[in-house]
Design a protein around this motif. Structure first.
Motif, PDB file in Angstrom:
ATOM      1  N   LEU A   1       0.825  -1.205   0.000  1.00  0.00           N
ATOM      2  CA  LEU A   1       0.000   0.000   0.000  1.00  0.00           C
ATOM      3  C   LEU A   1       0.860   1.255   0.000  1.00  0.00           C
ATOM      4  O   LEU A   1       1.975   1.248   0.528  1.00  0.00           O
ATOM      5  N   THR A   2       0.323   2.342  -0.535  1.00  0.00           N
ATOM      6  CA  THR A   2       0.964   3.645  -0.374  1.00  0.00           C
ATOM      7  C   THR A   2       0.689   4.109   1.057  1.00  0.00           C
ATOM      8  O   THR A   2      -0.228   3.584   1.714  1.00  0.00           O
ATOM      9  N   PRO A   3       1.432   5.085   1.552  1.00  0.00           N
ATOM     10  CA  PRO A   3       1.129   5.593   2.897  1.00  0.00           C
ATOM     11  C   PRO A   3      -0.317   6.086   3.033  1.00  0.00           C
ATOM     12  O   PRO A   3      -0.959   5.830   4.051  1.00  0.00           O
ATOM     13  N   ARG A   4      -0.854   6.749   2.027  1.00  0.00           N
ATOM     14  CA  ARG A   4      -2.243   7.242   2.096  1.00  0.00           C
ATOM     15  C   ARG A   4      -3.238   6.089   2.145  1.00  0.00           C
ATOM     16  O   ARG A   4      -4.210   6.137   2.886  1.00  0.00           O
ATOM     17  N   GLU A   5      -2.999   5.058   1.334  1.00  0.00           N
ATOM     18  CA  GLU A   5      -3.871   3.884   1.355  1.00  0.00           C
ATOM     19  C   GLU A   5      -3.793   3.190   2.712  1.00  0.00           C
ATOM     20  O   GLU A   5      -4.815   2.732   3.243  1.00  0.00           O
ATOM     21  N   ALA A   6      -2.598   3.112   3.267  1.00  0.00           N
ATOM     22  CA  ALA A   6      -2.411   2.472   4.567  1.00  0.00           C
ATOM     23  C   ALA A   6      -3.162   3.240   5.660  1.00  0.00           C
ATOM     24  O   ALA A   6      -3.847   2.640   6.490  1.00  0.00           O
ATOM     25  N   ALA A   7      -3.032   4.547   5.653  1.00  0.00           N
ATOM     26  CA  ALA A   7      -3.728   5.358   6.655  1.00  0.00           C
ATOM     27  C   ALA A   7      -5.244   5.196   6.526  1.00  0.00           C
ATOM     28  O   ALA A   7      -5.951   5.048   7.528  1.00  0.00           O
ATOM     29  N   ALA A   8      -5.754   5.191   5.307  1.00  0.00           N
ATOM     30  CA  ALA A   8      -7.194   5.013   5.085  1.00  0.00           C
ATOM     31  C   ALA A   8      -7.644   3.635   5.562  1.00  0.00           C
ATOM     32  O   ALA A   8      -8.739   3.492   6.127  1.00  0.00           O
ATOM     33  N   LEU A   9      -6.818   2.619   5.377  1.00  0.00           N
ATOM     34  CA  LEU A   9      -7.162   1.268   5.826  1.00  0.00           C
ATOM     35  C   LEU A   9      -7.202   1.191   7.347  1.00  0.00           C
ATOM     36  O   LEU A   9      -8.079   0.534   7.926  1.00  0.00           O
ATOM     37  N   VAL A  10      -6.281   1.871   7.999  1.00  0.00           N
ATOM     38  CA  VAL A  10      -6.319   1.919   9.472  1.00  0.00           C
ATOM     39  C   VAL A  10      -7.632   2.552   9.914  1.00  0.00           C
ATOM     40  O   VAL A  10      -8.321   2.022  10.798  1.00  0.00           O
ATOM     41  N   VAL A  11      -8.001   3.673   9.316  1.00  0.00           N
ATOM     42  CA  VAL A  11      -9.259   4.336   9.675  1.00  0.00           C
ATOM     43  C   VAL A  11     -10.437   3.373   9.488  1.00  0.00           C
ATOM     44  O   VAL A  11     -11.324   3.279  10.341  1.00  0.00           O
ATOM     45  N   ALA A  12     -10.449   2.650   8.386  1.00  0.00           N
ATOM     46  CA  ALA A  12     -11.544   1.722   8.092  1.00  0.00           C
ATOM     47  C   ALA A  12     -11.656   0.604   9.132  1.00  0.00           C
ATOM     48  O   ALA A  12     -12.733   0.023   9.303  1.00  0.00           O
ATOM     49  N   HIS A  13     -10.563   0.314   9.843  1.00  0.00           N
ATOM     50  CA  HIS A  13     -10.568  -0.765  10.832  1.00  0.00           C
ATOM     51  C   HIS A  13     -10.582  -0.269  12.279  1.00  0.00           C
ATOM     52  O   HIS A  13     -10.405  -1.066  13.209  1.00  0.00           O
ATOM     53  N   LEU A  14     -10.791   1.020  12.482  1.00  0.00           N
ATOM     54  CA  LEU A  14     -10.886   1.529  13.848  1.00  0.00           C
ATOM     55  C   LEU A  14     -12.235   1.143  14.449  1.00  0.00           C
ATOM     56  O   LEU A  14     -13.260   1.168  13.754  1.00  0.00           O
ATOM     57  N   PRO A  15     -12.256   0.831  15.727  1.00  0.00           N
ATOM     58  CA  PRO A  15     -13.542   0.589  16.389  1.00  0.00           C
ATOM     59  C   PRO A  15     -14.388   1.865  16.359  1.00  0.00           C
ATOM     60  O   PRO A  15     -13.856   2.981  16.340  1.00  0.00           O
ATOM     61  N   ASP A  16     -15.696   1.703  16.357  1.00  0.00           N
ATOM     62  CA  ASP A  16     -16.599   2.866  16.307  1.00  0.00           C
ATOM     63  C   ASP A  16     -16.385   3.825  17.471  1.00  0.00           C
ATOM     64  O   ASP A  16     -16.540   5.029  17.320  1.00  0.00           O
ATOM     65  N   ASP A  17     -16.017   3.297  18.631  1.00  0.00           N
ATOM     66  CA  ASP A  17     -15.862   4.132  19.829  1.00  0.00           C
ATOM     67  C   ASP A  17     -14.438   4.678  19.998  1.00  0.00           C
ATOM     68  O   ASP A  17     -14.073   5.132  21.070  1.00  0.00           O
ATOM     69  N   CYS A  18     -13.659   4.674  18.950  1.00  0.00           N
ATOM     70  CA  CYS A  18     -12.254   5.048  19.037  1.00  0.00           C
ATOM     71  C   CYS A  18     -12.032   6.547  18.860  1.00  0.00           C
ATOM     72  O   CYS A  18     -12.404   7.114  17.841  1.00  0.00           O
ATOM     73  N   GLY A  19     -11.405   7.154  19.862  1.00  0.00           N
ATOM     74  CA  GLY A  19     -10.947   8.528  19.780  1.00  0.00           C
ATOM     75  C   GLY A  19     -11.913   9.506  20.396  1.00  0.00           C
ATOM     76  O   GLY A  19     -13.057   9.185  20.620  1.00  0.00           O
ATOM     77  N   PRO A  20     -11.448  10.683  20.698  1.00  0.00           N
ATOM     78  CA  PRO A  20     -10.031  11.055  20.714  1.00  0.00           C
ATOM     79  C   PRO A  20      -9.305  10.400  21.893  1.00  0.00           C
ATOM     80  O   PRO A  20      -9.941   9.920  22.829  1.00  0.00           O
ATOM     81  N   ALA A  21      -7.985  10.404  21.821  1.00  0.00           N
ATOM     82  CA  ALA A  21      -7.176   9.807  22.879  1.00  0.00           C
ATOM     83  C   ALA A  21      -7.372  10.588  24.183  1.00  0.00           C
ATOM     84  O   ALA A  21      -7.522  11.804  24.173  1.00  0.00           O
ATOM     85  N   PHE A  22      -7.380   9.872  25.287  1.00  0.00           N
ATOM     86  CA  PHE A  22      -7.460  10.527  26.589  1.00  0.00           C
ATOM     87  C   PHE A  22      -6.056  10.586  27.183  1.00  0.00           C
ATOM     88  O   PHE A  22      -5.193   9.788  26.837  1.00  0.00           O
ATOM     89  N   GLU A  23      -5.855  11.546  28.075  1.00  0.00           N
ATOM     90  CA  GLU A  23      -4.554  11.704  28.710  1.00  0.00           C
ATOM     91  C   GLU A  23      -4.454  10.736  29.885  1.00  0.00           C
ATOM     92  O   GLU A  23      -5.338  10.677  30.727  1.00  0.00           O
ATOM     93  N   GLY A  24      -3.372   9.949  29.874  1.00  0.00           N
ATOM     94  CA  GLY A  24      -3.134   9.008  30.956  1.00  0.00           C
ATOM     95  C   GLY A  24      -2.850   7.622  30.429  1.00  0.00           C
ATOM     96  O   GLY A  24      -2.820   7.380  29.229  1.00  0.00           O
ATOM     97  N   PRO A  25      -2.625   6.676  31.363  1.00  0.00           N
ATOM     98  CA  PRO A  25      -2.295   5.302  30.993  1.00  0.00           C
ATOM     99  C   PRO A  25      -3.547   4.492  30.650  1.00  0.00           C
ATOM    100  O   PRO A  25      -4.659   4.877  30.979  1.00  0.00           O
ATOM    101  N   TRP A  26      -3.331   3.354  29.993  1.00  0.00           N
ATOM    102  CA  TRP A  26      -4.386   2.398  29.694  1.00  0.00           C
ATOM    103  C   TRP A  26      -4.533   1.478  30.892  1.00  0.00           C
ATOM    104  O   TRP A  26      -3.516   1.193  31.531  1.00  0.00           O
TER     105      TRP A  26
END
Length: 124
Positions: A91-116
């Motif tokens: 994949l190109t970097p743009r295709e790779a980034a779009a594929l990551v977005v397509a596989h994110l969970p629906d409840d993902c983001g924005p990141a919260f400050e702190g540990p997991w």
């Protein structure tokens, strides 16, 4: 003007190559930053990979797809616990980034400050 969040400062440091910022493949970093949903996550480039996390401090969430590659060719890997390991390759970097977005969970983001894991008030 609102103060920058940890996520915004981290992206800016990486993109602007500020002292002390982590280094990654510029084409992959820029492609990921161009995606609104990825820009809201905590970026962590290391060893040729760009991982993205739902939180800003160790231990990391480690539950999202990630990109390994350079300006010419990237592979998108599923999170470590997934049964399917490779989500896409050559994949190109743009295709790779779009594929990551397509596989994110629906409840993902924005990141919260702190540990997991996330504070209980974020999961209720």
């Amino acid at each position: 003007m609102a103060e920058e969040t940890v996520v915004e400062k981290t992206w800016r440091g990486i993109l602007d190559k500020l002292p002390g910022a982590r280094r990654g493949e510029p084409a992959v970093i820029e492609a990921a930053y161009a995606e609104t949903r990825l820009r809201a996550l905590f970026p962590f480039p290391s060893h040729g990979a760009l991982t993205l996390h739902r939180n800003t401090e160790f231990p990391w969430s480690n539950d999202l797809p990630f990109i390994v590659g350079d300006a010419q060719e990237c592979i998108v890997y599923a999170p470590l616990h997934a049964s399917e390991r490779v989500l896409g390759e050559s994949l190109t970097p743009r295709e790779a980034a779009a594929l990551v977005v397509a596989h994110l969970p629906d409840d993902c983001g924005p990141a919260f400050e702190g540990p997991w894991p996330p504070p209980s008030h974020l999961t209720d």
